[in-house]
Write a protein that holds these residues in place. Sequence first.
Motif, PDB file in Angstrom:
ATOM      1  N   HIS A 172       0.838  -1.203   0.000  1.00 50.69           N
ATOM      2  CA  HIS A 172       0.000   0.000   0.000  1.00 50.69           C
ATOM      3  C   HIS A 172       0.870   1.249   0.000  1.00 50.69           C
ATOM      4  CE1 HIS A 172      -3.542   2.406   0.505  1.00 50.69           C
ATOM      5  NE2 HIS A 172      -3.066   2.956   1.601  1.00 50.69           N
ATOM      6  N   GLY A 173       1.958   1.225   0.741  1.00 48.81           N
ATOM      7  CA  GLY A 173       2.874   2.362   0.731  1.00 48.81           C
ATOM      8  C   GLY A 173       3.449   2.599  -0.652  1.00 48.81           C
ATOM      9  N   ALA A 174       3.817   1.522  -1.336  1.00 43.29           N
ATOM     10  CA  ALA A 174       4.348   1.650  -2.698  1.00 43.29           C
ATOM     11  C   ALA A 174       3.283   2.185  -3.648  1.00 43.29           C
ATOM     12  CB  ALA A 174       4.862   0.294  -3.181  1.00 43.29           C
ATOM     13  N   LEU A 175       2.033   1.721  -3.464  1.00 37.74           N
ATOM     14  CA  LEU A 175       0.939   2.206  -4.297  1.00 37.74           C
ATOM     15  C   LEU A 175       0.724   3.700  -4.102  1.00 37.74           C
ATOM     16  CD1 LEU A 175      -1.501   1.699  -6.181  1.00 37.74           C
ATOM     17  CD2 LEU A 175      -2.832   1.160  -4.123  1.00 37.74           C
ATOM     18  N   MET A 196      -8.755   6.308   2.153  1.00 41.27           N
ATOM     19  CA  MET A 196      -7.622   5.801   1.381  1.00 41.27           C
ATOM     20  C   MET A 196      -6.905   4.652   2.084  1.00 41.27           C
ATOM     21  SD  MET A 196      -5.961   9.315  -0.083  1.00 41.27           S
ATOM     22  CE  MET A 196      -5.064   8.403  -1.325  1.00 41.27           C
ATOM     23  N   ILE A 197      -7.335   4.320   3.284  1.00 41.52           N
ATOM     24  CA  ILE A 197      -6.673   3.282   4.071  1.00 41.52           C
ATOM     25  C   ILE A 197      -7.497   2.007   3.986  1.00 41.52           C
ATOM     26  CG2 ILE A 197      -5.899   2.607   6.377  1.00 41.52           C
ATOM     27  CD1 ILE A 197      -5.629   5.633   7.000  1.00 41.52           C
ATOM     28  N   PRO A 198      -6.938   0.910   3.460  1.00 42.53           N
ATOM     29  CA  PRO A 198      -7.720  -0.329   3.321  1.00 42.53           C
ATOM     30  C   PRO A 198      -8.356  -0.778   4.634  1.00 42.53           C
ATOM     31  CG  PRO A 198      -5.702  -0.492   2.052  1.00 42.53           C
ATOM     32  CD  PRO A 198      -5.607   0.790   2.840  1.00 42.53           C
ATOM     33  N   ASP A 199      -7.592  -0.858   5.701  1.00 46.59           N
ATOM     34  CA  ASP A 199      -8.131  -1.231   7.009  1.00 46.59           C
ATOM     35  C   ASP A 199      -8.460   0.038   7.776  1.00 46.59           C
ATOM     36  OD1 ASP A 199      -8.884  -2.447   9.379  1.00 46.59           O
ATOM     37  OD2 ASP A 199      -6.830  -2.981   9.975  1.00 46.59           O
ATOM     38  N   TRP A 200      -9.486   0.740   7.316  1.00 47.64           N
ATOM     39  CA  TRP A 200      -9.775   2.051   7.893  1.00 47.64           C
ATOM     40  C   TRP A 200     -10.308   1.957   9.318  1.00 47.64           C
ATOM     41  CZ3 TRP A 200     -14.842   3.559   9.077  1.00 47.64           C
ATOM     42  CH2 TRP A 200     -15.862   2.766   8.543  1.00 47.64           C
ATOM     43  N   ARG A 201     -11.032   0.910   9.630  1.00 47.54           N
ATOM     44  CA  ARG A 201     -11.499   0.746  11.006  1.00 47.54           C
ATOM     45  C   ARG A 201     -10.318   0.483  11.939  1.00 47.54           C
ATOM     46  NH1 ARG A 201     -15.597  -1.689   7.956  1.00 47.54           N
ATOM     47  NH2 ARG A 201     -17.689  -0.801   8.335  1.00 47.54           N
ATOM     48  N   VAL A 220       7.119  17.844  13.268  1.00 45.55           N
ATOM     49  CA  VAL A 220       7.928  16.628  13.245  1.00 45.55           C
ATOM     50  C   VAL A 220       7.194  15.610  12.385  1.00 45.55           C
ATOM     51  CG1 VAL A 220       9.011  14.812  14.600  1.00 45.55           C
ATOM     52  CG2 VAL A 220       8.802  17.127  15.550  1.00 45.55           C
ATOM     53  N   LEU A 221       7.829  15.130  11.320  1.00 46.48           N
ATOM     54  CA  LEU A 221       7.198  14.225  10.377  1.00 46.48           C
ATOM     55  C   LEU A 221       7.885  12.877  10.372  1.00 46.48           C
ATOM     56  CD1 LEU A 221       6.852  16.713   7.374  1.00 46.48           C
ATOM     57  CD2 LEU A 221       5.168  16.235   9.157  1.00 46.48           C
ATOM     58  N   ALA A 222       7.101  11.820  10.113  1.00 46.28           N
ATOM     59  CA  ALA A 222       7.670  10.474  10.060  1.00 46.28           C
ATOM     60  C   ALA A 222       6.857   9.622   9.112  1.00 46.28           C
ATOM     61  CB  ALA A 222       7.695   9.838  11.452  1.00 46.28           C
ATOM     62  N   ARG A 223       7.544   8.651   8.500  1.00 51.92           N
ATOM     63  CA  ARG A 223       6.844   7.681   7.670  1.00 51.92           C
ATOM     64  C   ARG A 223       6.370   6.542   8.563  1.00 51.92           C
ATOM     65  NH1 ARG A 223       8.990   4.695   2.091  1.00 51.92           N
ATOM     66  NH2 ARG A 223       6.891   4.076   1.387  1.00 51.92           N
ATOM     67  N   GLY A 224       5.105   6.149   8.385  1.00 53.69           N
ATOM     68  CA  GLY A 224       4.577   5.073   9.205  1.00 53.69           C
ATOM     69  C   GLY A 224       3.217   4.631   8.715  1.00 53.69           C
ATOM     70  N   ASP A 225       2.743   3.535   9.260  1.00 52.20           N
ATOM     71  CA  ASP A 225       1.470   2.927   8.904  1.00 52.20           C
ATOM     72  C   ASP A 225       0.394   3.377   9.882  1.00 52.20           C
ATOM     73  OD1 ASP A 225      -0.695   1.135   8.513  1.00 52.20           O
ATOM     74  OD2 ASP A 225       0.672  -0.371   7.708  1.00 52.20           O
ATOM     75  N   ALA A 226      -0.696   3.880   9.359  1.00 48.85           N
ATOM     76  CA  ALA A 226      -1.784   4.369  10.216  1.00 48.85           C
ATOM     77  C   ALA A 226      -2.372   3.284  11.098  1.00 48.85           C
ATOM     78  CB  ALA A 226      -2.891   4.973   9.341  1.00 48.85           C
ATOM     79  N   CYS A 227      -2.229   2.025  10.704  1.00 41.93           N
ATOM     80  CA  CYS A 227      -2.833   0.921  11.446  1.00 41.93           C
ATOM     81  C   CYS A 227      -1.917   0.341  12.521  1.00 41.93           C
ATOM     82  CB  CYS A 227      -3.249  -0.193  10.486  1.00 41.93           C
ATOM     83  SG  CYS A 227      -4.471   0.343   9.270  1.00 41.93           S
ATOM     84  N   ALA A 228      -0.653   0.741  12.532  1.00 39.82           N
ATOM     85  CA  ALA A 228       0.297   0.212  13.522  1.00 39.82           C
ATOM     86  C   ALA A 228       1.515   1.118  13.582  1.00 39.82           C
ATOM     87  CB  ALA A 228       0.717  -1.212  13.159  1.00 39.82           C
ATOM     88  N   PHE A 229       1.527   2.031  14.554  1.00 42.03           N
ATOM     89  CA  PHE A 229       2.685   2.918  14.705  1.00 42.03           C
ATOM     90  C   PHE A 229       2.967   3.150  16.183  1.00 42.03           C
ATOM     91  CE2 PHE A 229      -1.022   5.677  14.446  1.00 42.03           C
ATOM     92  CZ  PHE A 229      -0.797   6.654  15.390  1.00 42.03           C
TER      93      PHE A 229
END
Length: 208
Positions: free
Chosen positions: A7-10, A124-129, A93-102
Amino acid sequence: MAERADHGALMDETYRYQRLIYDVTRKYYLLGRDHLIEGLDLSPGQTVLEVGCGTGRNLLAMGRRYPQARLFGLDISEQMLTTARAKLGQGAVLARGDACAFAPEVLFGVDGFDRIVLSYSLSMIPDWRGALAEARRHLAPGGQVHIVDFGDQADLPLWFKRGLRHWLARFHVAPRDGLGESVAAVGAASVHRTLYRGYASYAVVARA
């Protein structure tokens, strides 16, 4: 994990060039973002994290509205973060990370946030819940998650709803029609209301 990397690559591929014109074009249809920012009601020194911060447009507006707040941004797309870093400089302060696990402690050096913002990111997040639950998990005592996203367009013409959703799908965006129910399920104290005849949804989830 592989699914999240994909998903990040997409997102990187989708916004590699779109990020350059993103703010100019999106202001016409990402409605309700300034309404959300006004409702944050931040006090000096409080912290706010935007999950899916994109180009940093909202964080820049938050900094102007609440100059003494501490701003943080998370995004899965390095391409978007490239634009956000150039725009915000030392203002967030910015960081790359996954909304579902950070892990806020690792990424930002804080263990919770007074406000967490999800602005047109759940669609835009597949596992939005899962992303919604993760955001609530990282609230500081008394904190709130503020959400704005596409609504169900229930009070708009059917042709408009169909056309909008067909067009949004080209950018891997899908309105979450169950947002109101999910907000009610995840927070002991929550509000949800529609904006612009159902075009957008606005919600607040408070930490229990």
